[in-house]
Design an enzyme around this catalytic site. Structure first.
Site, PDB file in Angstrom:
ATOM      1  N   LYS A  67      20.583  -0.700  10.803  1.00 52.47           N
ATOM      2  CA  LYS A  67      20.451   0.250   9.696  1.00 52.47           C
ATOM      3  C   LYS A  67      19.616   1.458  10.111  1.00 52.47           C
ATOM      4  CE  LYS A  67      21.047  -3.415   6.283  1.00 52.47           C
ATOM      5  NZ  LYS A  67      20.391  -4.370   5.378  1.00 52.47           N
ATOM      6  N   GLN A 111      14.943  -6.446   3.183  1.00 54.60           N
ATOM      7  CA  GLN A 111      15.910  -7.292   3.869  1.00 54.60           C
ATOM      8  C   GLN A 111      15.777  -8.748   3.404  1.00 54.60           C
ATOM      9  OE1 GLN A 111      18.356  -6.252   6.059  1.00 54.60           O
ATOM     10  NE2 GLN A 111      19.088  -8.343   5.880  1.00 54.60           N
ATOM     11  N   ASP A 134      20.454  -0.927  -2.398  1.00 52.44           N
ATOM     12  CA  ASP A 134      21.166  -2.191  -2.164  1.00 52.44           C
ATOM     13  C   ASP A 134      22.023  -2.567  -3.367  1.00 52.44           C
ATOM     14  OD1 ASP A 134      21.018  -3.293   0.360  1.00 52.44           O
ATOM     15  OD2 ASP A 134      19.048  -4.193   0.052  1.00 52.44           O
TER      16      ASP A 134
END
Length: 307
Positions: A67, A111, A134
């Protein structure tokens, strides 16, 4: 379903399309790079994504590193915040609060998975919905269900971008989604059934309690496998000419491999590919598109906060 001889001939000679995530994600990134360059040339700052990584889980390390790398390639600014595996929940929540309050940060992601002492839902809800790139916050999910503009979870968003890039026809098709997670399965079913260019499907969700799951899958024009079981979907579960989207990405031990493992999808690719009209490879398919979806969300967050 009984096929005529002509239908069988057409299927057997139809070229199988590989839904290559490298090609589709490169197109998304190229457009974002051009957009970012134009912003910077106009004297504005670049979009900024902040990622939080707790612990040293190998898979999570790989995902976050990818990412960050893709942010740099697109011209985005990225910040990686690392915490020890034993971090206490209040410390993590405090850092999220700081990022929420930082006007230079457009998107925040934490994460997953997180250590047992930290409640994932608590962390998800702590992120400001305007920075929820997200797409996991309940407000984002609620807007998605109602068809309102919002951040779409990155993997389902990436899949929709993949279908769009390769011009896969979805209208009126029967789509079957294996898996009902809040990260992939549920939002994927909502998107495919929505009134969108790559939507308007009739959708069935399968899970561990679905009776005769093979027959249900074999009726799908579009099959999305997102259950996390390597090789679960076999050729006898695929309708001839179906489009297959493999979301699975599992490390399977293999002493003959250089790294000691291989990445496997939820679909038995070699045998399944022969029956499909289009299929995603693993790796090189949905995983790359997930990052493309994340980058698109980050740009959206930037434009919304700087409008």
């Amino acid at each position: 379903m009984h096929l005529t001889v002509l239908q069988r001939i057409k299927i057997s000679f139809a070229p199988m399309l590989i839904l290559d995530g490298k090609i589709a994600s490169a197109a998304v990134k190229a457009a974002l790079t051009q957009q970012t360059s134009a912003l910077v040339q106009a004297g504005k700052r670049a979009p900024h994504l902040a990622a939080i990584l707790v612990g040293t889980n190998g898979a999570s390390e790989t995902y976050v590193a990818s990412k960050v790398k893709n942010c740099e390639e697109t011209g985005f600014r990225s910040t990686l915040v690392r915490f020890d595996e034993n971090i206490e929940e209040p410390v993590l929540l405090q850092k999220i609060a700081e990022l929420n309050a930082d006007p230079s940060v457009d998107g925040i992601l934490v994460q997953l998975p997180l250590p047992k002492q930290i409640r994932e839902q608590k962390v998800i809800e702590a992120i400001n919905p305007s920075k929820d790139v997200d797409g996991f916050h309940p407000i984002s999910v609620g807007k998605l269900v109602q068809g309102l503009p919002t951040f779409i979870p990155a993997t389902p968003y990436g899949i929709m971008l993949l279908l769009e890039h390769f011009r896969i026809e979805t209208k009126g098709k029967h789509a079957v989604v294996i898996g009902r997670s809040n990260i992939v399965g549920r939002p994927m079913s909502i998107l495919l059934s929505s009134n969108l260019p790559q939507g308007n499907c009739t959708v069935t969700i399968c899970h561990s309690h679905t009776p005769d799951i093979k027959a249900v899958c074999a009726s799908a024009d579009i099959l999305v496998a997102a259950l996390g079981k390597p090789g679960f979907v076999t050729a006898d579960m695929i309708k001839p000419g179906a489009v297959v989207i493999d979301v699975g990405i599992t490390r399977v031990a293999d002493p003959t491999a250089k790294k000691g493992f291989r990445i496997k999808g939820d679909v038995a690719y070699e045998q399944a590919a022969e029956k499909t009209s289009a299929i995603t490879p693993v790796p090189g398919g949905v995983g790359l598109m997930t990052i493309a979806g994340l980058l698109k969300n980050t740009m959206q967050a930037y434009l919304s906060s700087n409008n």
